[in-house]
Design a protein around this motif. Structure first.
Motif, PDB file in Angstrom:
ATOM      1  N   LEU A  91      -2.288  -6.982  -3.916  1.00  0.00           N
ATOM      2  CA  LEU A  91      -3.361  -6.225  -3.267  1.00  0.00           C
ATOM      3  C   LEU A  91      -4.537  -7.122  -2.913  1.00  0.00           C
ATOM      4  O   LEU A  91      -5.159  -6.978  -1.859  1.00  0.00           O
ATOM      5  N   VAL A  92      -4.837  -8.070  -3.791  1.00  0.00           N
ATOM      6  CA  VAL A  92      -5.941  -8.982  -3.504  1.00  0.00           C
ATOM      7  C   VAL A  92      -5.569  -9.936  -2.368  1.00  0.00           C
ATOM      8  O   VAL A  92      -6.429 -10.374  -1.596  1.00  0.00           O
ATOM      9  N   THR A  93      -4.290 -10.243  -2.242  1.00  0.00           N
ATOM     10  CA  THR A  93      -3.846 -11.065  -1.119  1.00  0.00           C
ATOM     11  C   THR A  93      -3.925 -10.285   0.189  1.00  0.00           C
ATOM     12  O   THR A  93      -4.340 -10.825   1.219  1.00  0.00           O
TER      13      THR A  93
ATOM     14  N   ALA B  99      -7.090  -1.980   0.214  1.00  0.00           N
ATOM     15  CA  ALA B  99      -6.421  -2.664  -0.893  1.00  0.00           C
ATOM     16  C   ALA B  99      -7.394  -2.962  -2.034  1.00  0.00           C
ATOM     17  O   ALA B  99      -7.094  -2.720  -3.209  1.00  0.00           O
ATOM     18  N   LEU B 100      -8.551  -3.480  -1.704  1.00  0.00           N
ATOM     19  CA  LEU B 100      -9.527  -3.826  -2.736  1.00  0.00           C
ATOM     20  C   LEU B 100     -10.101  -2.577  -3.388  1.00  0.00           C
ATOM     21  O   LEU B 100     -10.419  -2.574  -4.577  1.00  0.00           O
TER      22      LEU B 100
ATOM     23  N   THR C 190       7.589  -3.862   9.799  1.00  0.00           N
ATOM     24  CA  THR C 190       7.302  -2.488   9.377  1.00  0.00           C
ATOM     25  C   THR C 190       8.503  -1.879   8.664  1.00  0.00           C
ATOM     26  O   THR C 190       8.367  -1.214   7.627  1.00  0.00           O
ATOM     27  N   GLU C 191       9.688  -2.118   9.219  1.00  0.00           N
ATOM     28  CA  GLU C 191      10.894  -1.571   8.607  1.00  0.00           C
ATOM     29  C   GLU C 191      11.167  -2.201   7.240  1.00  0.00           C
ATOM     30  O   GLU C 191      11.508  -1.502   6.267  1.00  0.00           O
TER      31      GLU C 191
ATOM     32  N   GLY D  35       0.347  -4.474   4.640  1.00  0.00           N
ATOM     33  CA  GLY D  35      -0.955  -4.126   5.195  1.00  0.00           C
ATOM     34  C   GLY D  35      -1.396  -2.800   4.604  1.00  0.00           C
ATOM     35  O   GLY D  35      -0.864  -2.355   3.572  1.00  0.00           O
ATOM     36  N   ASP D  36      -2.326  -2.143   5.233  1.00  0.00           N
ATOM     37  CA  ASP D  36      -2.864  -0.893   4.699  1.00  0.00           C
ATOM     38  C   ASP D  36      -1.792   0.174   4.482  1.00  0.00           C
ATOM     39  O   ASP D  36      -1.879   0.967   3.543  1.00  0.00           O
ATOM     40  N   ASP D  37      -0.786   0.209   5.337  1.00  0.00           N
ATOM     41  CA  ASP D  37       0.243   1.242   5.206  1.00  0.00           C
ATOM     42  C   ASP D  37       1.010   1.138   3.890  1.00  0.00           C
ATOM     43  O   ASP D  37       1.567   2.131   3.419  1.00  0.00           O
TER      44      ASP D  37
END
Length: 579
Positions: A133-135, A141-142, A76-77, A107-109
């Motif tokens: 984003l696709v990964t 993301a999509l 996260t950091e 991830g989404d964040d």
């Protein structure tokens, strides 16, 4: 056939081989991550190739480490640090590498920060943001990718759509058991058994095999990939070249250069060469560029070293542009991808030697993008011999320094200098100095050509969209400004320009103004196009249905063009349906 390779390549990015895992002496605390990243960040995008590669490798190692189970706090950091860095004014190489590493950890964040790069001015950054984003492949993301397609250029929109197809490629088949898709996961004896029948396979089976071997990543199978890359079958040849992304070495540089000469596979050669990770590959490419004595070879080396963002190659490319006059424009166009503001003097010196107006225009657009609103390295270069080119150019780049230079030139210069200053002002990118333009356009002491240039520029900048116009102005104020420009115009050309640009001022009052001229043969075409442009917007039609219905019926009644009539009927039908 391409879908097979692309889907496997996509799958391959999700599979991290234990052989590639490295350890980094990082603390398990977020402060340790911050400290390491602070050491790495300054060298991302460095002009020193050694420092650049070292920094990229350190960041990749760090991403591998925090991607391990139980490292969520550290991940996260690191994600926070990488996305924060993306928002800073860093070069394309650094952005691209950060986005590539985020494909491992995000991830989404992180989606919003990554999605912002879908609109980056550099195509490599846009492409990597798309791949990342696709990964990530979450709904958010999509969704961000789909939204970007709405405002993307046609070329990038096509790439987005193709990439989304890959994202939704059906991987539900048991790839662990179906041949040859299971080649990445089979043991060596099974792979050898399958490959014993390679020569007898049809083109499709060979393509699948080559794609699977690329995902496997074992360079001992390179002969099969090289065989495909030299195939007479166009599709198999393309697949073989693309497979070099994973299996290529310095030995493949001649093959990649030859492939880059062929329009049928040029794109694949550049993609593959851009992504090869092999010790000494960049150094070998640079040496090949230096040694190339054939213009075509030099040009194709240039395509590849710029795709890899090898800044060390820029002086060599400049020398080649000076040497090969017939390739000068093309080489400089590719060099834009590497050039920085400090490289503008050499870039401009070479541009000044280009005589063809279309080539000059092309290169001045490159210079404008490199300068990014800053003319401080260009202003000292202006002299009596080049000011006919550089004065309009600094106007195109814009910025306060450029305007101050132009304003002083206008105020203190003789008549030719004033005319040239107006040419520069007429290129200003936004409406920050629109009052100066309209004042010049209204000045009876100015020549007609000067007044026309200033007025056309005023019409252009006052009709720019909100995110480009550069000033706080309402649509109603835009309409008033353009109506005043219409009244000031001495020629039908400028009056038609006003009517055309009014498409961007989306008010019912705009339609009322334009309709006054739809029966005039001098203005009917521009007026009709703008009526239809305004009527295209459902929310506008709903603001005054009666006004729009009357305007659309007028277009139908005039019957000047089948396309116009069809469009008017569609909008009328839409109004009736919405009611």
């Amino acid at each position: 056939m391409k879908r097979i390779l692309l889907s496997l390549a996509f799958l391959g990015t999700l599979l991290i081989s234990a052989a590639h895992l490295r350890t980094t002496a990082a603390s398990d605390e977020p402060e340790g991550i911050s400290s390491i990243f602070a050491e790495i960040a300054p060298d991302l995008g460095s002009a020193d190739l050694g420092k650049l590669k070292k920094a990229e490798q350190k960041l990749q190692d760090l991403c591998f480490e925090v991607g391990a189970p139980g490292k969520e706090i550290e991940k996260t950091e690191l994600n926070r640090l990488m996305t924060s860095r993306l928002a800073e004014p860093i070069n394309a190489a650094a952005k691209t590498w950060l986005l590539y590493q985020l494909s491992r950890t995000a991830g989404d964040d992180e989606v919003d920060a990554i999605a912002a790069s879908l609109a980056d001015s550099d195509f490599r950054v846009r492409q990597q943001a798309l791949r990342t984003l696709v990964t990530v492949k979450t709904d958010k993301a999509l969704s961000a990718v789909r939204q970007a397609a709405d405002s993307a250029t046609p070329e990038f929109k096509n790439e987005i759509e193709a990439t989304l197809k890959v994202a939704f490629y059906d991987l539900s088949i048991p790839v662990e058991s179906e041949w040859p898709l299971c080649l990445p996961y089979a043991d060596d004896s099974e792979v050898e058994k399958w490959l014993s029948g390679y020569d007898a396979m049809d083109v499709t089976a060979k393509a699948r095999t080559v794609a699977s071997l690329a995902v496997r990543g074992d360079r001992k199978y390179r002969p099969y990939v090289l065989n495909a890359a030299r195939s007479d079958e166009p599709d198999l040849r393309a697949d073989g070249i693309l497979a070099l992304e994973k299996l290529g070495t310095c030995d493949d540089i001649p093959l990649l250069i030859e492939s880059a000469k062929d329009p049928a596979v040029e794109r694949y050669a550049i993609i593959a060469a851009d992504r090869i990770e092999y010790p000494g590959f960049d150094e070998a490419l640079l040496e090949g560029l230096k040694q190339a004595d054939d213009p075509d070879d030099f040009f194709n080396f240039t395509k590849i070293v710029t795709a890899r963002n090898n800044y060390a190659a820029l002086p060599v490319i400049f020398d080649g542009a000076e040497k090969y006059e017939s390739l000068r424009t093309s080489l400089l166009t590719w060099a834009e991808q590497l050039a920085r503001k400090e490289d503008l003097p050499r870039f401009i010196e070479l541009t000044l030697t280009v005589k063809t107006p279309s080539d000059q225009e092309r290169l001045q657009r490159c210079i404008t993008r490199i300068a990014d609103g800053d003319t401080q390295t260009i202003l000292p270069m202006i002299n009596a011999s080049n000011r006919g080119i550089l004065v309009p150019l600094i106007g195109r780049i814009g910025g306060e320094k450029a305007f101050d230079f132009l304003a002083k030139m206008f105020e203190t210069g003789n008549a030719p200098a004033k005319e040239l200053a107006v040419k520069g002002m007429a290129n200003l990118p936004n409406a920050e100095h629109a009052e100066t333009l309209i004042a010049i356009a209204s000045d009876p002491k100015m020549s007609q050509s000067g007044r026309i240039a200033a007025l056309r520029a005023y019409i252009r900048v006052m009709s720019l969209p909100e995110d480009e116009i550069g000033i706080e102005v309402t649509d109603r104020e835009k309409l008033d400004a353009l109506k005043a420009a219409f009244d000031l115009a001495e020629r039908d050309d400028e009056k038609n320009l006003v009517l055309d640009r009014l498409k961007a001022v989306r008010l019912p009052e705009t339609l009322s103004f334009v309709l006054q001229f739809i029966d005039d043969p001098r203005y009917v075409d521009a007026a009709t196009v703008t009526v239809l442009g305004l009527a295209h917007h459902d929310y506008l039609r709903k603001e005054d249905p009666q006004l729009f219905a009357g305007a659309l019926n007028k277009v139908i009644e005039m019957n000047l063009s089948a396309d116009w009539v069809d469009a008017a009927k569609r909008y009328l039908n839409a109004m009736q349906i919405s009611e």
